[in-house]
Structure formats: C-alpha cells, structure tokens
Design a protein around this motif. Structure first.
Motif, PDB file in Angstrom:
ATOM      1  N   THR A  17      -6.229   2.949   0.503  1.00 41.60           N
ATOM      2  CA  THR A  17      -5.256   2.000  -0.171  1.00 41.60           C
ATOM      3  C   THR A  17      -5.335   2.105  -1.589  1.00 41.60           C
ATOM      4  OG1 THR A  17      -4.535  -0.385  -0.243  1.00 41.60           O
ATOM      5  CG2 THR A  17      -7.026   0.157  -0.331  1.00 41.60           C
ATOM      6  N   GLU A  18      -4.747   1.180  -2.431  1.00 47.39           N
ATOM      7  CA  GLU A  18      -4.813   1.146  -3.792  1.00 47.39           C
ATOM      8  C   GLU A  18      -5.153  -0.239  -4.276  1.00 47.39           C
ATOM      9  OE1 GLU A  18      -4.659   3.325  -6.172  1.00 47.39           O
ATOM     10  OE2 GLU A  18      -4.060   5.080  -4.623  1.00 47.39           O
ATOM     11  N   GLN A  35       0.874   3.703   3.238  1.00 56.36           N
ATOM     12  CA  GLN A  35       1.035   3.414   4.417  1.00 56.36           C
ATOM     13  C   GLN A  35       2.357   3.971   4.623  1.00 56.36           C
ATOM     14  OE1 GLN A  35       1.456  -0.776   5.101  1.00 56.36           O
ATOM     15  NE2 GLN A  35       1.374  -0.698   7.275  1.00 56.36           N
ATOM     16  N   SER A  41      -1.443  -3.641   3.164  1.00 53.27           N
ATOM     17  CA  SER A  41      -0.664  -2.856   4.352  1.00 53.27           C
ATOM     18  C   SER A  41      -0.036  -3.658   5.164  1.00 53.27           C
ATOM     19  CB  SER A  41      -1.854  -1.948   5.107  1.00 53.27           C
ATOM     20  OG  SER A  41      -2.488  -1.163   4.308  1.00 53.27           O
ATOM     21  N   THR A  43      -3.034  -3.813  -3.469  1.00 52.76           N
ATOM     22  CA  THR A  43      -2.040  -3.732  -2.545  1.00 52.76           C
ATOM     23  C   THR A  43      -2.154  -4.292  -1.327  1.00 52.76           C
ATOM     24  OG1 THR A  43      -2.381  -1.435  -2.229  1.00 52.76           O
ATOM     25  CG2 THR A  43      -0.932  -1.849  -4.032  1.00 52.76           C
ATOM     26  N   ASN A  50       0.883  -1.221   0.034  1.00 51.68           N
ATOM     27  CA  ASN A  50       0.158  -0.048   0.053  1.00 51.68           C
ATOM     28  C   ASN A  50       0.920   1.243  -0.075  1.00 51.68           C
ATOM     29  OD1 ASN A  50      -1.908   1.952   0.377  1.00 51.68           O
ATOM     30  ND2 ASN A  50      -2.714   1.301   2.445  1.00 51.68           N
TER      31      ASN A  50
END
Length: 377
Positions: free
Chosen positions: A305-306, A202, A311, A309, A199
């Motif tokens: 987030t994307e 993050q 965290s 991806t 992410n």
C-alpha cells in the motif's frame, strides 16, 4: 454546494479582548459607582420615615440573583464576542442565517452515534422551494455537509495506536466528503481528491475507477455512482448551496491486523432544472443517496500500500429520485415526473430510514427492473 467556514479578517485584538473580560467583572474605570443595596434601602426609609432608622443589623438584604444574573450575562457576552471574532460564519449559521432555507424549526437533531432503531417521524407534506429546499423532509433538521458525519473516539486497534486510528478515521471522512460533497465532483469532474485516498496497488479497484470514469455507457458493475455523486450541469443545478447529511463512521480490527472503517452516510441533494428561470415557483427535487463504504487501513508490513491510502473492501448504494433506468454515470432527477415514476413498483421504501443496513441486493430505490417506490423524498 457546501462551503467551508473561515475566520473573518476583522477580529478583536488581544488588548481589547482582555479589557472586555476585565471590565465585564470589575466594571469600567470611569463607570458611575452605584450605591449599595443597604445604602439605597436606608435612604429610602429616611425619606419615608423621618424618625429613628432601624439598626443596620436588623436589615435583611435582598436575594443576590440580580448580581448573579449580571455576571452570567457578562460571561455569555464574553463567550459570544469571542465566538464571533474567531468563527463568524459558524455563528451566523447558529442563528439561522447561513443556508438560505429558512433555518431549522426545532433546531438540528443530535448527531448520529449508533444505528437508529426506527425511521424519522413523518414530516408535514410540504413542497420544497428554492427558499426552503429541505422543507417537508427529515433533512430539514439535519446538519450541513461534513458536519453531519459523526466520527467516533479513536482507540488503539490492530496494528495502529490511537493517534494512527484517529488519522485513519479523519481520512475516511475526507473520502466521503471528497466523493459526495466536492462541488467539482458533483458537476461531473474527476474525483481526484477521493482517488488520492485509495490504495493505488489495489488492482481491481483501479480497474473499476478507469472504467467508471472513462466509459460513456457504464454498466451496473462500473457505475461511478457507486462511489461518487455526479449530476449533469446542463440538466440540473443546486437549489441553494447546502447538501444535508446524516451518518457515522465505525471501526474494528480487520484482516491481518488492519483497521477496517465503515462509513454509512445519507446525502440529500436539492436540485432544480438547469433550464428553469429560478423563479419562486421553480420545481425542486431532492435526490437522496445513502452509501456504505468499507475501507481497510492496512499494515504496510503485510499489505502493499501507500502511506495515507486505504483499500476498498466493499461499497453499496441506495438512491431515490436519481433515475430508474439503466446506469448513465449521473444521477437523473425526475423533473416534471416526481411522484409518478414507477408508481406500480411492488416495493416501497423510506430513503430516510437508517435503522437497517444498506440493501445490497441491488433493488432498493435504485436502478434496474426492481426499482422501488420511495414513500417520501
């Protein structure tokens, strides 16, 4: 190091394959017709006893095992031919011709699907060689590369349905492969593929990555080895083209309905000095690395987030034969001093024992003043 398989350019055509299957059951059109078992028996008795033959209803046919065996052999041959046509490199590996280490005596151990209850049994104390770099260790029977990382069946969990969980598990395994098996990363290059799965929003992890991959003097907090396996090409080179692995992924519902995936994987890297002549007596040292990485696949409706991806929740490292001084950003195999380093250490650990979680206290066969002595490598 680990190489992926692929289809060979030479393959069996559909027509040839269909003809092979048909003939394996019915026989070739121009094949000679063999007399039946009854006809052969009658002919034999006529030759041996010129008198009246027995009535045909008194004849007891032989068991049909031979014919059953022939059909079974035809089926096995058909499956084998299809396997060779579709997966030639994998088939070569099944028969011990793939990794150049002499094969696996006793075969590959079953995949790890849960935490083992005890450490692997002791192996004969045999010195590893360039021809057999895993000799004398449990890794001699482990799987190659990504094949040693077990992925569980996906079920709907948290905010994800079963298909989304399956993708999260697949990408989590891709992260472990990209961080621990990518040959470019092993040479010290930037782990771009692994970073692409993290992410980008993050902030604490992005700070760690910038510091870990740019600093010439990393600290314990920003040591890149916590996530990525790296060796100095000018000091060590692979002993063969295979890294052996053993581990598994597990998952559960995490915070805010996220799917939390834990990867617990042990990597065994056989290495030889880069300056060596590569002769049959070349020194081989195995660096054994166990990582436990927890990734959170978050609900984008609740966490920034994307797509695709994760965290990072946590990451921990156990390491043997990778250096026992301050962090340098690279594993340092102890060529010439294997078995001598820190022989006075109070604690002794088995790097192949996966029956307990990774020690997060920072001293188990790792770096620092509390570096332990490994019982085997």
């Amino acid at each position: 190091m680990a190489k992926g398989g692929g289809q060979d350019e030479a393959s069996v055509s559909d027509e040839e394959w269909e003809r092979f299957l048909r003939e394996s059951v019915t026989g070739a059109a121009d094949a000679p017709v063999e007399p039946s078992a009854r006809a052969r028996a009658v002919q034999r008795r006529l030759r041996e006893s010129p008198g009246q033959p027995e009535g045909w209803r008194t004849y007891t046919p032989a068991p049909r095992r031979r014919r059953t065996g022939w059909y079974a052999a035809g089926s096995v041959a058909a499956v084998a031919l299809l396997a060779v046509a579709l997966f030639p490199q994998e088939v070569v590996g099944w028969f011990g011709g793939g990794d150049g280490d002499g094969g696996r005596a006793g075969g590959t151990v079953a995949a790890e699907t849960e935490r083992p209850r005890e450490a692997p049994a002791a192996e004969p104390a045999l010195r590893p060689t360039l021809a057999e770099p895993f000799r004398g260790s449990p890794a001699a029977r482990w799987a190659d590369g990504a094949a040693g990382i077990t992925v569980p069946k996906a079920k709907a969990t948290g905010w994800m349905d079963a298909a989304q969980v399956e993708r999260a598990l697949r990408r989590s395994k891709q992260f472990m492969v990209a961080s621990g098996l990518d040959t470019r990363v092993l040479r010290g290059e930037r782990p771009a593929r692994a970073i692409a799965l993290l992410n980008p929003h993050q902030k604490d992890v992005q700070r760690y990555l910038r510091a870990a991959l740019s600093s010439k003097a990393p600290t314990a907090e920003n040591d890149p080895l916590l996530l990525f396996s790296r060796f100095r090409p000018e000091r060590a080179r692979p002993a063969g083209d295979v890294v052996r692995t053993r581990g598994r992924l597990t998952y559960r519902e995490g915070k805010r309905g996220a799917v939390e995936v834990t990867a617990d994987v042990t990597f065994v890297y056989p290495l030889t000095p880069a300056a060596g002549d590569g002769g049959r007596d070349a020194e081989v040292v195995r660096t054994v690395v166990r990582r436990e990485v927890v990734m959170s696949w978050d609900d984008p409706a609740k966490v920034v987030t994307e797509p695709g991806t994760a965290s990072l929740v946590s990451y921990a490292l156990d390491m043997t034969n990778g250096g026992c001084s301050g962090p340098t950003g690279f594993f340092e195999p102890p060529f010439g001093t294997a078995g001598e380093q820190r022989a006075d250490a109070a604690r002794r650990v088995d790097p192949y024992d996966r029956s307990e979680p990774v020690d997060r206290s920072g001293g188990t066969a790792s770096r620092g003043d509390d570096c332990a002595t490994a019982t085997r490598s």
